[in-house]
Design a protein around this motif. Structure first.
Motif, PDB file in Angstrom:
ATOM      1  N   HIS A  36       0.853  -1.195   0.000  1.00 33.13           N
ATOM      2  CA  HIS A  36       0.000   0.000   0.000  1.00 33.13           C
ATOM      3  C   HIS A  36       0.886   1.243   0.000  1.00 33.13           C
ATOM      4  O   HIS A  36       1.705   1.439   0.904  1.00 33.13           O
ATOM      5  CB  HIS A  36      -0.881  -0.055   1.249  1.00 33.13           C
ATOM      6  N   ASP A  38       1.004   5.250   0.109  1.00 34.07           N
ATOM      7  CA  ASP A  38       0.232   6.427   0.500  1.00 34.07           C
ATOM      8  C   ASP A  38       0.832   7.688  -0.110  1.00 34.07           C
ATOM      9  O   ASP A  38       1.905   8.127   0.304  1.00 34.07           O
ATOM     10  CB  ASP A  38       0.226   6.559   2.026  1.00 34.07           C
ATOM     11  N   HIS A  69      -2.738   4.646  -2.996  1.00 31.29           N
ATOM     12  CA  HIS A  69      -3.802   5.417  -2.343  1.00 31.29           C
ATOM     13  C   HIS A  69      -3.483   6.895  -2.529  1.00 31.29           C
ATOM     14  O   HIS A  69      -2.573   7.419  -1.885  1.00 31.29           O
ATOM     15  CB  HIS A  69      -3.827   5.011  -0.857  1.00 31.29           C
ATOM     16  N   MET A  71      -4.050  10.453  -1.882  1.00 26.88           N
ATOM     17  CA  MET A  71      -4.681  11.458  -1.013  1.00 26.88           C
ATOM     18  C   MET A  71      -4.265  12.817  -1.539  1.00 26.88           C
ATOM     19  O   MET A  71      -3.509  13.565  -0.900  1.00 26.88           O
ATOM     20  CB  MET A  71      -4.234  11.238   0.448  1.00 26.88           C
ATOM     21  N   ASP A 178      -8.535   1.042   6.112  1.00 25.73           N
ATOM     22  CA  ASP A 178      -7.232   1.701   6.236  1.00 25.73           C
ATOM     23  C   ASP A 178      -7.197   2.655   7.431  1.00 25.73           C
ATOM     24  O   ASP A 178      -7.954   3.633   7.468  1.00 25.73           O
ATOM     25  CB  ASP A 178      -6.967   2.478   4.937  1.00 25.73           C
TER      26      ASP A 178
HETATM   27 ZN    ZN Z   1      -3.588   4.571   2.933  1.00 21.74          ZN
END
Ligand code: ZN
Ligand code: DX5
Length: 220
Positions: A36, A38, A69, A71, A178
């Motif tokens: 994963h 970020d 992911h 953001m 998450d």
């Molecule tokens: Zn995340």
């Protein structure tokens, strides 16, 4: 039929960035299913992490599924770069996408799996119009921006609500959770309907990450 094994996605955010390759090898050895990644832009969330260049380096070190992911505000600008860097799955935030349906189609048109994430204060009902188009929903159980935060318990009800919604609209949908996942709350989250657990602190900062992974996956 045996229950599906829980997928584990260590969050690179909590890895040792002075030795990323060793951290990735540890995740592989522990039986991780995804890595994963970020990505934070300092605008959508109050923190900055890394971009496609690091995702590419991670991809070069591993054959695991790269779960990115985003953001970031207006993620459409960078989706192609992250897929070229090796992301197999791209998750955008519903709150960051004014044209969410278009963004999902864009991700899929580039050959990646499409995910949508929602913040703790966003209701799962907002996902309904796009649920059939998605491969993955990433439910945030902390406010995005930092690793090591405490699990927000209200996420459990949201997982169950999403699990019920997918039965009708998209049984193949993967539900990932998450933020603040621990060995203690993992079974609760899975019982509510989660298929995949994202774990930063609980994996990389565990005294014995291999044993922690087994516990998080419900293998012991
Ligand atoms: Zn995340
Ligand atoms: C938070 C990130 C998470 C984070 C999880 O904004 O999206 O993926 O790394 O870290 P832990 O497991 O420590 O809560």
């Amino acid at each position: 039929m045996p229950a599906k094994p829980t997928l584990l996605a260590p969050s690179i955010l909590s890895a040792d960035f002075t030795n990323l390759k060793v951290s990735i090898e540890l995740a592989e050895k522990a039986g991780a299913d995804w890595l994963h990644c970020d990505v934070m832009d300092g605008v959508f969330v109050p923190n900055i992490t890394f971009g496609p260049f690091i995702v590419q380096a991670i991809n070069q070190c591993s054959d695991l599924i790269i779960d990115t992911h985003l953001m970031i505000t207006d993620p459409d600008r960078f989706i192609e770069d992250f897929i070229k860097a090796g992301s197999d799955q791209i998750t955008v935030h519903l709150e960051a996408c004014p044209h969410l349906h278009r963004t999902i189609q864009f991700i899929k048109s580039l050959g990646a799996k499409a995910g949508v994430s929602i913040n703790p204060a966003t209701p799962v009902s907002l996902l309904e119009p796009v649920l059939a188009d998605l491969d993955l929903v990433l439910l945030m159980s902390v406010n995005p921006g930092f690793g090591g935060q405490k699990f927000i318990h209200g996420a459990v009800r949201k997982i169950a609500a999403l699990d019920a919604m997918r039965m009708e609209l998209n049984p193949e949908l993967v539900i990932a959770v998450d933020g603040g996942i621990t060995e203690e709350n993992a079974s609760l989250v899975v019982a509510a309907g989660a298929d995949a657990l994202i774990a930063g602190t609980a994996f990389f900062r565990a005294p014995d990450p291999i044993a922690a992974a087994r516990k998080l996956k419900g293998l012991e």
